[in-house]
Design a protein around this motif. Sequence first.
Motif, mmCIF file in Angstrom:
data_model
loop_
_atom_site.group_PDB
_atom_site.id
_atom_site.type_symbol
_atom_site.label_atom_id
_atom_site.label_comp_id
_atom_site.label_asym_id
_atom_site.label_seq_id
_atom_site.Cartn_x
_atom_site.Cartn_y
_atom_site.Cartn_z
ATOM 1 N N PRO A 2 8.573 26.437 -12.313
ATOM 2 C CA PRO A 2 7.503 25.475 -12.117
ATOM 3 C C PRO A 2 7.541 24.890 -10.694
ATOM 4 O O PRO A 2 8.584 24.700 -10.103
ATOM 5 N N ARG A 3 6.409 24.612 -10.170
ATOM 6 C CA ARG A 3 6.266 24.014 -8.838
ATOM 7 C C ARG A 3 6.507 22.516 -8.902
ATOM 8 O O ARG A 3 6.114 21.887 -9.885
ATOM 9 N N PRO A 4 7.086 21.967 -7.838
ATOM 10 C CA PRO A 4 7.233 20.513 -7.848
ATOM 11 C C PRO A 4 5.863 19.864 -7.716
ATOM 12 O O PRO A 4 4.960 20.419 -7.086
ATOM 13 N N PRO A 5 5.701 18.728 -8.292
ATOM 14 C CA PRO A 5 4.403 18.074 -8.211
ATOM 15 C C PRO A 5 4.069 17.696 -6.772
ATOM 16 O O PRO A 5 4.919 17.268 -6.013
ATOM 17 N N VAL A 6 2.847 17.879 -6.395
ATOM 18 C CA VAL A 6 2.371 17.541 -5.052
ATOM 19 C C VAL A 6 1.837 16.130 -5.098
ATOM 20 O O VAL A 6 1.020 15.792 -5.947
ATOM 21 N N SER A 7 2.348 15.337 -4.158
ATOM 22 C CA SER A 7 1.832 13.969 -4.149
ATOM 23 C C SER A 7 0.427 13.991 -3.580
ATOM 24 O O SER A 7 0.138 14.676 -2.601
ATOM 25 N N PRO A 8 -0.449 13.261 -4.155
ATOM 26 C CA PRO A 8 -1.830 13.294 -3.699
ATOM 27 C C PRO A 8 -2.038 12.635 -2.346
ATOM 28 O O PRO A 8 -3.003 12.912 -1.655
#
Length: 142
Positions: A2-8
């Motif tokens: 899984p990819r790390p979440p991208v901060s918006p």
Amino acid sequence: MPRPPVSPRRKPRRNGFTLVELMVVIVIIGLLATVVMINVLPSQDKAMTTKARADIATLGQAMEMYRLDNMRYPPSLEALAQPRPSGGGAYVRSLPEDPWGRPYQLSVPGPNNSPFDIASLGADGTPGGQNENADIRASAQP
């Protein structure tokens, strides 16, 4: 995987230099320019004095050639730029100015019983002086 979440909301990257970086570079350039000027200016004064001595020596030789042709020294330096009476070119192509932009001075007869004296008044343009302001002269041997 899984990819790390991208901060918006990522901070935008700014390209360029800060004011402090620019000031440091300007100070360094100023220091280098100062060092170069301190080392170059005395050489320029010496070169100007050497050029004046060379010009005076050339004019002295032209004065002697004039005397051999005319049995007397010329009354002024301008006579050296005139065509020879026997034909041919002038004794000098053109009259040089001293390195400070003033005409050379001629005295006929010169001091101390010399036939003539050719002088530049130096950087300050007044008689006397020291260092780069000193007069530069050459007198013919009696």
